[in-house]
Design an enzyme around this catalytic site. Structure first.
Site, PDB file in Angstrom:
ATOM      1  N   HIS A  14      67.318  25.645  27.372  1.00 37.92           N
ATOM      2  CA  HIS A  14      66.097  26.222  28.032  1.00 37.92           C
ATOM      3  C   HIS A  14      66.017  25.539  29.271  1.00 37.92           C
ATOM      4  O   HIS A  14      65.478  24.322  29.024  1.00 37.92           O
ATOM      5  CB  HIS A  14      65.273  25.867  27.331  1.00 37.92           C
ATOM      6  CG  HIS A  14      63.675  26.216  27.921  1.00 37.92           C
ATOM      7  ND1 HIS A  14      62.201  25.224  28.112  1.00 37.92           N
ATOM      8  CD2 HIS A  14      63.298  27.638  28.112  1.00 37.92           C
ATOM      9  CE1 HIS A  14      61.645  25.761  28.753  1.00 37.92           C
ATOM     10  NE2 HIS A  14      61.909  27.186  28.340  1.00 37.92           N
ATOM     11  N   ARG A  41      58.544  28.515  37.911  1.00 40.91           N
ATOM     12  CA  ARG A  41      57.565  29.855  37.709  1.00 40.91           C
ATOM     13  C   ARG A  41      56.785  29.039  39.315  1.00 40.91           C
ATOM     14  O   ARG A  41      56.496  27.966  39.641  1.00 40.91           O
ATOM     15  CB  ARG A  41      56.829  29.541  36.008  1.00 40.91           C
ATOM     16  CG  ARG A  41      55.968  28.195  35.789  1.00 40.91           C
ATOM     17  CD  ARG A  41      56.024  28.280  34.540  1.00 40.91           C
ATOM     18  NE  ARG A  41      54.808  26.920  33.954  1.00 40.91           N
ATOM     19  CZ  ARG A  41      55.697  26.415  33.570  1.00 40.91           C
ATOM     20  NH1 ARG A  41      57.016  26.312  33.449  1.00 40.91           N
ATOM     21  NH2 ARG A  41      54.918  25.125  33.464  1.00 40.91           N
ATOM     22  N   GLY A  91      52.801  41.097  28.373  1.00 40.35           N
ATOM     23  CA  GLY A  91      54.074  40.890  29.003  1.00 40.35           C
ATOM     24  C   GLY A  91      54.601  41.473  27.392  1.00 40.35           C
ATOM     25  O   GLY A  91      54.720  42.973  26.497  1.00 40.35           O
ATOM     26  N   GLU A 119      60.021  41.872  24.157  1.00 37.63           N
ATOM     27  CA  GLU A 119      61.461  41.598  24.188  1.00 37.63           C
ATOM     28  C   GLU A 119      62.011  40.373  24.865  1.00 37.63           C
ATOM     29  O   GLU A 119      62.934  39.861  24.755  1.00 37.63           O
ATOM     30  CB  GLU A 119      62.362  42.799  24.690  1.00 37.63           C
ATOM     31  CG  GLU A 119      62.510  43.612  23.506  1.00 37.63           C
ATOM     32  CD  GLU A 119      62.720  43.862  22.069  1.00 37.63           C
ATOM     33  OE1 GLU A 119      63.718  43.172  22.032  1.00 37.63           O
ATOM     34  OE2 GLU A 119      62.219  44.209  20.819  1.00 37.63           O
ATOM     35  N   SER A 120      61.536  40.690  26.113  1.00 39.07           N
ATOM     36  CA  SER A 120      62.221  39.397  27.070  1.00 39.07           C
ATOM     37  C   SER A 120      61.322  38.186  26.764  1.00 39.07           C
ATOM     38  O   SER A 120      61.695  36.889  26.456  1.00 39.07           O
ATOM     39  CB  SER A 120      61.307  40.034  28.537  1.00 39.07           C
ATOM     40  OG  SER A 120      61.788  41.126  28.427  1.00 39.07           O
TER      41      SER A 120
END
Length: 306
Positions: A102, A106, A265, A268-269
């Site tokens: 992972h 950001r 948000g 799916e993402s």
């Protein structure tokens, strides 16, 4: 800065996807461009059913709008607008001998309202965050050392204190408190990296991009070394049980997942981080002295790998 960083993560997404496709040798990323009604959007790329990668996503987004009430409480601020952009990836290999990985990098800006609840347009805060971490199912200590050494090398180009500090923050963050065990063997985790006397926002940009640029070097050599190892159905079962712990962390504790869910948000993402095949076996314990038990022992207490 927000335009500069968004340009960077667009390019980084291309580089990482190209590296992953080359390593897989079979599957290609599917791309979805999406927009968020409240402002902004993103570019989601998902790979599935490959020769090496069972499922993975490498996503970028840039969203903006009014900061939701839930996030105002989290940041302890009044009404404000926000801008957030970043790259987030999770890769779940097919082989239990290859670790899940992972990573996230950001940038966030906040613009507080005037006292009359009208937008001020002035920058009230800006910071970077991110990191990268490894979740093996079978522990190869040389892989753990390689991953951490790559993280350490990237950090030390900017500050000798960064690796021990952000390694500890990673160990603390990716901790399944309800299980009293780590999600994996860690890496780096940093947040609220704001301009200060030692580091300008430009310095933070240089550091975060250094870490982002190190990702493929940290991960792909491990994939290449392990992807062709033989494994049994029992190995695969253990992988799916451990994936269950991964899901638990992401849905119960992960701030990024919760932020996405609370800011409307793209679902799916947000949930692309979840593996396709998972098991929850009641009160499961591995055999004494097994490789599976060895992993659990390591997850009980963080290790200094380098």
């Amino acid at each position: 800065m927000k335009n500069k960083f968004y340009q960077y993560i667009q390019n980084l997404q291309d580089q990482i996807c190209a590296g992953i496709e080359t390593s897989d040798g079979q599957a290609k990323f599917r791309e979805d461009i999406w927009t968020r009604p409240e402002g902004g959007g993103g570019r989601t790329r998902v790979i599935e059913n490959g020769a090496v990668f069972e499922k993975g996503g490498v996503n970028i987004s840039a969203v903006h709008g009014k900061l939701p009430d839930s996030m105002q409480k989290l940041f302890n601020v009044g009404e404000a607008d926000f801008f957030a952009c970043g790259l987030s990836l999770v890769l779940h290999p097919k082989s239990p001998m290859v670790p899940t990985v992972h990573a996230n990098w950001r940038y966030f800006e906040m613009y507080p309202y005037y006292e009359n609840s009208s937008p001020s347009g002035r920058l009230g805060g800006a910071w970077f965050g991110g990191g990268q971490d490894l979740t093996p199912y079978y522990l190869f200590e040389e892989d753990a050392k390689h991953f951490h050494q790559t993280c350490k090398t990237a950090c030390e180009k900017h500050n000798l204190d960064f690796y021990p500090k952000y390694k500890k923050q990673c160990d603390d963050y990716f901790w399944n408190a309800h299980r009293n065990e780590a999600r994996g063997i860690g890496g780096l985790f940093f947040d609220y990296c704001k301009a200060n006397e030692q580091m300008s926002i430009e310095n933070w940009f240089n550091f975060v991009t250094e870490v982002g640029n190190s990702f493929l070097e940290a991960y792909l050599p491990i994939v290449e070394k392990r992807k062709n190892l033989l494994y049994s159905e029992a190995h695969r079962t253990w992988q799916e049980i451990r994936r269950g712990r991964y899901v638990e962390f992401n849905l119960v504790h992960d701030k990024g997942t919760l932020f996405g869910l609370k800011t409307n948000g793209r679902i799916e993402s947000i949930l692309m981080s979840l593996p396709p095949h998972v098991q929850w076996v009641y009160d499961h314990h591995p055999e004494k002295g097994s490789e599976e038990e060895k992993l659990l022992k390591v997850l009980e207490k963080p290790i200094d790998w380098v």
